[in-house]
Design a protein around this motif. Structure first.
Motif, PDB file in Angstrom:
ATOM      1  N   PHE A  29     -35.968  98.453  27.792  1.00 11.04           N
ATOM      2  CA  PHE A  29     -35.161  98.034  26.632  1.00 11.04           C
ATOM      3  C   PHE A  29     -35.939  98.335  25.353  1.00 11.04           C
ATOM      4  N   ALA A  30     -36.289  99.599  25.170  1.00  8.92           N
ATOM      5  CA  ALA A  30     -37.205  99.992  24.092  1.00  8.92           C
ATOM      6  C   ALA A  30     -36.699  99.579  22.711  1.00  8.92           C
ATOM      7  N   HIS A  31     -35.444  99.877  22.416  1.00  5.49           N
ATOM      8  CA  HIS A  31     -34.911  99.573  21.085  1.00  5.49           C
ATOM      9  C   HIS A  31     -34.826  98.064  20.860  1.00  5.49           C
ATOM     10  N   ARG A  32     -34.374  97.360  21.880  1.00  6.59           N
ATOM     11  CA  ARG A  32     -34.263  95.904  21.758  1.00  6.59           C
ATOM     12  C   ARG A  32     -35.642  95.262  21.616  1.00  6.59           C
ATOM     13  N   PHE A  33     -36.608  95.779  22.340  1.00  2.00           N
ATOM     14  CA  PHE A  33     -37.970  95.244  22.257  1.00  2.00           C
ATOM     15  C   PHE A  33     -38.519  95.406  20.841  1.00  2.00           C
ATOM     16  N   LYS A  34     -38.239  96.536  20.234  1.00  2.00           N
ATOM     17  CA  LYS A  34     -38.695  96.782  18.861  1.00  2.00           C
ATOM     18  C   LYS A  34     -38.072  95.778  17.896  1.00  2.00           C
ATOM     19  N   ASP A  35     -36.784  95.516  18.054  1.00  2.00           N
ATOM     20  CA  ASP A  35     -36.114  94.526  17.207  1.00  2.00           C
ATOM     21  C   ASP A  35     -36.650  93.121  17.480  1.00  2.00           C
ATOM     22  N   PHE A  36     -36.959  92.847  18.742  1.00  2.00           N
ATOM     23  CA  PHE A  36     -37.478  91.537  19.136  1.00  2.00           C
ATOM     24  C   PHE A  36     -38.806  91.232  18.445  1.00  2.00           C
ATOM     25  N   LEU A  37     -39.652  92.226  18.302  1.00  2.17           N
ATOM     26  CA  LEU A  37     -40.962  92.020  17.681  1.00  2.17           C
ATOM     27  C   LEU A  37     -40.848  91.571  16.232  1.00  2.17           C
ATOM     28  N   ALA A  38     -39.724  91.905  15.592  1.00  2.00           N
ATOM     29  CA  ALA A  38     -39.545  91.569  14.179  1.00  2.00           C
ATOM     30  C   ALA A  38     -38.632  90.363  13.985  1.00  2.00           C
ATOM     31  N   VAL A  39     -38.469  89.534  15.032  1.00  2.00           N
ATOM     32  CA  VAL A  39     -37.497  88.444  14.960  1.00  2.00           C
ATOM     33  C   VAL A  39     -37.916  87.356  13.971  1.00  2.00           C
ATOM     34  N   ILE A  40     -39.218  87.164  13.776  1.00  2.00           N
ATOM     35  CA  ILE A  40     -39.682  86.164  12.816  1.00  2.00           C
ATOM     36  C   ILE A  40     -39.382  86.655  11.398  1.00  2.00           C
ATOM     37  N   GLY A  41     -38.569  85.895  10.695  1.00  2.00           N
ATOM     38  CA  GLY A  41     -38.222  86.256   9.327  1.00  2.00           C
ATOM     39  C   GLY A  41     -37.149  87.316   9.223  1.00  2.00           C
ATOM     40  N   ASN A  42     -36.548  87.693  10.354  1.00  2.00           N
ATOM     41  CA  ASN A  42     -35.513  88.723  10.335  1.00  2.00           C
ATOM     42  C   ASN A  42     -34.437  88.336  11.347  1.00  2.00           C
ATOM     43  N   SER A  43     -33.238  88.087  10.865  1.00  2.34           N
ATOM     44  CA  SER A  43     -32.156  87.624  11.737  1.00  2.34           C
ATOM     45  C   SER A  43     -31.385  88.766  12.387  1.00  2.34           C
ATOM     46  N   LYS A  44     -31.828  89.997  12.177  1.00  9.90           N
ATOM     47  CA  LYS A  44     -31.120  91.154  12.730  1.00  9.90           C
ATOM     48  C   LYS A  44     -31.006  91.061  14.245  1.00  9.90           C
ATOM     49  N   TYR A  45     -32.103  90.751  14.899  1.00 10.60           N
ATOM     50  CA  TYR A  45     -32.103  90.674  16.362  1.00 10.60           C
ATOM     51  C   TYR A  45     -31.108  89.628  16.847  1.00 10.60           C
ATOM     52  N   LEU A  46     -31.131  88.455  16.223  1.00 12.03           N
ATOM     53  CA  LEU A  46     -30.258  87.366  16.650  1.00 12.03           C
ATOM     54  C   LEU A  46     -28.793  87.716  16.448  1.00 12.03           C
ATOM     55  N   LYS A  47     -28.477  88.380  15.350  1.00 13.54           N
ATOM     56  CA  LYS A  47     -27.086  88.716  15.057  1.00 13.54           C
ATOM     57  C   LYS A  47     -26.558  89.801  15.993  1.00 13.54           C
ATOM     58  N   ILE A  48     -27.398  90.776  16.290  1.00 11.60           N
ATOM     59  CA  ILE A  48     -26.946  91.916  17.096  1.00 11.60           C
ATOM     60  C   ILE A  48     -26.813  91.549  18.567  1.00 11.60           C
ATOM     61  N   TYR A  49     -27.857  90.941  19.119  1.00  9.35           N
ATOM     62  CA  TYR A  49     -27.914  90.773  20.573  1.00  9.35           C
ATOM     63  C   TYR A  49     -27.282  89.480  21.069  1.00  9.35           C
ATOM     64  N   ALA A  50     -27.001  88.556  20.160  1.00  8.11           N
ATOM     65  CA  ALA A  50     -26.315  87.328  20.578  1.00  8.11           C
ATOM     66  C   ALA A  50     -24.916  87.643  21.089  1.00  8.11           C
ATOM     67  N   ARG A  51     -24.314  88.695  20.543  1.00  6.66           N
ATOM     68  CA  ARG A  51     -22.951  89.063  20.946  1.00  6.66           C
ATOM     69  C   ARG A  51     -22.913  89.679  22.339  1.00  6.66           C
ATOM     70  N   ASP A  52     -24.035  90.255  22.768  1.00  9.33           N
ATOM     71  CA  ASP A  52     -24.057  90.987  24.039  1.00  9.33           C
ATOM     72  C   ASP A  52     -24.763  90.228  25.160  1.00  9.33           C
ATOM     73  N   GLN A  53     -25.047  88.957  24.934  1.00  8.60           N
ATOM     74  CA  GLN A  53     -25.817  88.222  25.930  1.00  8.60           C
ATOM     75  C   GLN A  53     -25.010  87.984  27.202  1.00  8.60           C
ATOM     76  N   LYS A  54     -25.747  87.897  28.318  1.00 12.84           N
ATOM     77  CA  LYS A  54     -25.153  87.638  29.621  1.00 12.84           C
ATOM     78  C   LYS A  54     -25.808  86.398  30.210  1.00 12.84           C
ATOM     79  N   PHE A  55     -25.178  85.863  31.262  1.00 17.56           N
ATOM     80  CA  PHE A  55     -25.761  84.687  31.913  1.00 17.56           C
ATOM     81  C   PHE A  55     -27.137  85.026  32.479  1.00 17.56           C
ATOM     82  N   VAL A  56     -27.242  86.209  33.099  1.00 18.05           N
ATOM     83  CA  VAL A  56     -28.536  86.713  33.564  1.00 18.05           C
ATOM     84  C   VAL A  56     -28.811  88.007  32.809  1.00 18.05           C
ATOM     85  N   ASP A  57     -29.759  87.954  31.900  1.00 25.12           N
ATOM     86  CA  ASP A  57     -30.079  89.091  31.045  1.00 25.12           C
ATOM     87  C   ASP A  57     -31.440  89.650  31.464  1.00 25.12           C
ATOM     88  N   GLY A  58     -31.483  90.937  31.787  1.00 24.51           N
ATOM     89  CA  GLY A  58     -32.714  91.547  32.280  1.00 24.51           C
ATOM     90  C   GLY A  58     -33.863  91.451  31.298  1.00 24.51           C
TER      91      GLY A  58
END
Length: 217
Positions: A29-58
């Motif tokens: 999950f290269a692109h997601r991992f990159k966004d994850f690293l910047a989650v502090i002070g940046n809501s981009k990760y939360l806004k983008i990936y919250a919509r695509d979450q699954k009960f079991v997320d790899g």
């Protein structure tokens, strides 16, 4: 000296398992991992990936495994530094690892159950995603910290407290972020919010503290 080598060998194995989880999450999950690293002070990760979450997320599952390992290793080092210096005991460490993992999983399942009972699944899912993200970020930070504490420096009480403060700060940022996103709803149900904090936020960590304190018994 031999005991130190044995202890470090076991720590090395567990840290390698954590590293495998982090490496796989970055590779798969290269692109997601990159966004994850910047989650502090940046809501981009939360806004983008919250919509695509699954009960079991790899991605979250890999980071969760690292979280459990990293928290367990740090808890063991902290206990040995703050409470009672002791030789490494693999059986006790597995108990600690299992206890922390089960505690975190039960907590998440209870929160999802509450969401279903009160028909607020969407709200709970969004809240859990934000909270899980910051917990996983704490596990990510703990990995290099554990490496330093085990291989580079001799842990001191001051250093342990500083790390604990850092982890609390990261999760506090996550809590404030979640509160701001759902501020109106929470303030309109302040009694239930306080009840939730006591039962499912503060309570489990008191249990975790008791677990860590008594794991050598």
């Amino acid at each position: 000296m031999l005991r130190d080598i044995i202890s470090n060998d076991w720590f090395t194995i567990f840290l390698l398992l954590g590293l495998v989880c982090l490496t796989l999450s970055k590779y798969l999950f290269a692109h997601r991992f990159k966004d994850f690293l910047a989650v502090i002070g940046n809501s981009k990760y939360l806004k983008i990936y919250a919509r695509d979450q699954k009960f079991v997320d790899g991605f979250d599952a890999l980071l969760f495994f690292n979280l459990i390992i990293s928290v367990s290793v740090f808890a063991y080092v902290s206990y040995s530094t703050l409470v009672n210096p002791a030789d490494f005991n693999l059986n006790q460490f597995f108990k600690l690892l299992f206890g922390i993992g089960v505690l975190f999983l039960i907590k998440v399942l209870l929160e999802r159950l509450i969401g279903s009972l009160f028909e607020i699944d969407e709200l709970i899912d969004a809240y859990l995603f934000q909270k899980t993200t910051f917990k996983n970020y704490s596990g990510f930070l703990l990995f290099p910290i554990n490496c330093v504490l085990i291989y580079a420096v001799s842990p001191s009480k001051t250093l342990i407290y500083l790390v604990i403060g850092l982890i609390i700060l990261v999760n506090l940022v996550g809590f404030i972020t979640s509160f701001k996103n759902h501020q109106k709803l929470l303030l309109n149900n302040i009694f239930y919010f306080i009840l939730y904090l006591c039962a499912l936020e503060i309570g489990p960590y008191l249990i975790l503290y008791k677990l860590i304190k008594d794991f050598n018994a």
